[in-house]
Motif scaffolding. Structure first.
Motif, mmCIF file in Angstrom:
data_model
loop_
_atom_site.group_PDB
_atom_site.id
_atom_site.type_symbol
_atom_site.label_atom_id
_atom_site.label_comp_id
_atom_site.label_asym_id
_atom_site.label_seq_id
_atom_site.Cartn_x
_atom_site.Cartn_y
_atom_site.Cartn_z
ATOM 1 N N ARG A 85 -3.715 3.222 -9.622
ATOM 2 C CA ARG A 85 -3.263 4.492 -10.204
ATOM 3 C C ARG A 85 -3.965 5.667 -9.537
ATOM 4 O O ARG A 85 -3.347 6.690 -9.233
ATOM 5 N N ASP A 86 -5.269 5.524 -9.318
ATOM 6 C CA ASP A 86 -6.015 6.587 -8.660
ATOM 7 C C ASP A 86 -5.476 6.831 -7.251
ATOM 8 O O ASP A 86 -5.305 7.983 -6.830
ATOM 9 N N ALA A 87 -5.189 5.766 -6.517
ATOM 10 C CA ALA A 87 -4.665 5.910 -5.157
ATOM 11 C C ALA A 87 -3.289 6.568 -5.164
ATOM 12 O O ALA A 87 -2.988 7.399 -4.298
ATOM 13 N N VAL A 88 -2.445 6.224 -6.131
ATOM 14 C CA VAL A 88 -1.132 6.873 -6.236
ATOM 15 C C VAL A 88 -1.329 8.370 -6.431
ATOM 16 O O VAL A 88 -0.696 9.197 -5.763
ATOM 17 N N HIS A 139 5.382 14.731 -3.598
ATOM 18 C CA HIS A 139 6.516 15.001 -4.485
ATOM 19 C C HIS A 139 7.846 14.914 -3.739
ATOM 20 O O HIS A 139 8.894 14.862 -4.366
ATOM 21 N N GLU A 140 7.796 14.853 -2.418
ATOM 22 C CA GLU A 140 9.010 14.697 -1.619
ATOM 23 C C GLU A 140 9.380 13.222 -1.446
ATOM 24 O O GLU A 140 10.456 12.909 -0.965
ATOM 25 N N SER A 141 8.486 12.326 -1.822
ATOM 26 C CA SER A 141 8.710 10.890 -1.659
ATOM 27 C C SER A 141 9.239 10.278 -2.945
ATOM 28 O O SER A 141 9.027 10.812 -4.034
ATOM 29 N N SER A 142 9.884 9.135 -2.798
ATOM 30 C CA SER A 142 10.374 8.420 -3.971
ATOM 31 C C SER A 142 9.209 7.715 -4.677
ATOM 32 O O SER A 142 8.106 7.594 -4.142
ATOM 33 N N TYR A 143 9.491 7.213 -5.863
ATOM 34 C CA TYR A 143 8.505 6.510 -6.671
ATOM 35 C C TYR A 143 7.858 5.371 -5.888
ATOM 36 O O TYR A 143 6.630 5.279 -5.804
ATOM 37 N N TYR A 144 8.676 4.498 -5.293
ATOM 38 C CA TYR A 144 8.120 3.346 -4.588
ATOM 39 C C TYR A 144 7.568 3.708 -3.208
ATOM 40 O O TYR A 144 6.707 3.001 -2.687
ATOM 41 N N GLU A 145 8.009 4.800 -2.622
ATOM 42 C CA GLU A 145 7.354 5.280 -1.401
ATOM 43 C C GLU A 145 5.921 5.681 -1.718
ATOM 44 O O GLU A 145 5.001 5.399 -0.942
ATOM 45 N N ASN A 146 5.715 6.314 -2.860
ATOM 46 C CA ASN A 146 4.359 6.669 -3.281
ATOM 47 C C ASN A 146 3.530 5.430 -3.582
ATOM 48 O O ASN A 146 2.340 5.385 -3.267
#
Length: 83
Positions: A52-55, A61-68
């Motif tokens: 979670r910290d790394a995410v 904010h330009e990337s998708s959920y799973y890209e993040n």
């Protein structure tokens, strides 16, 4: 500025729009990222708090959920000397 996973939450994002019959994954690679994260946590390479910290540290904010998610996984593997 509070981070996204702060217990207090964040305001001002508007209502959550639910998509009827939305698939769990929109592309096969998203399922692979999900499975990779589960496997790495299960093997003790890192824990959920570290993830979670790394995410939060690497989120775009330009990337998708799973890209993040994938960016966070790469970051943790690099920081821990696995790649």
């Amino acid at each position: 500025m509070p981070r996204i996973n702060d217990v207090g939450g964040m305001d001002g994002f508007g209502p959550v729009v639910e998509e009827p019959d939305e698939p769990m994954f929109h592309a096969d690679w998203e399922a692979h990222v999900f499975a990779m994260n589960r496997a790495l946590v299960g093997r003790g390479v890192y824990n959920l708090d570290e993830f979670r910290d790394a995410v939060e540290r690497t989120m775009s904010h330009e990337s998708s959920y799973y890209e993040n998610w994938f960016r966070a996984i790469r970051t943790l593997l690099e920081e821990k000397g696995h790649v």
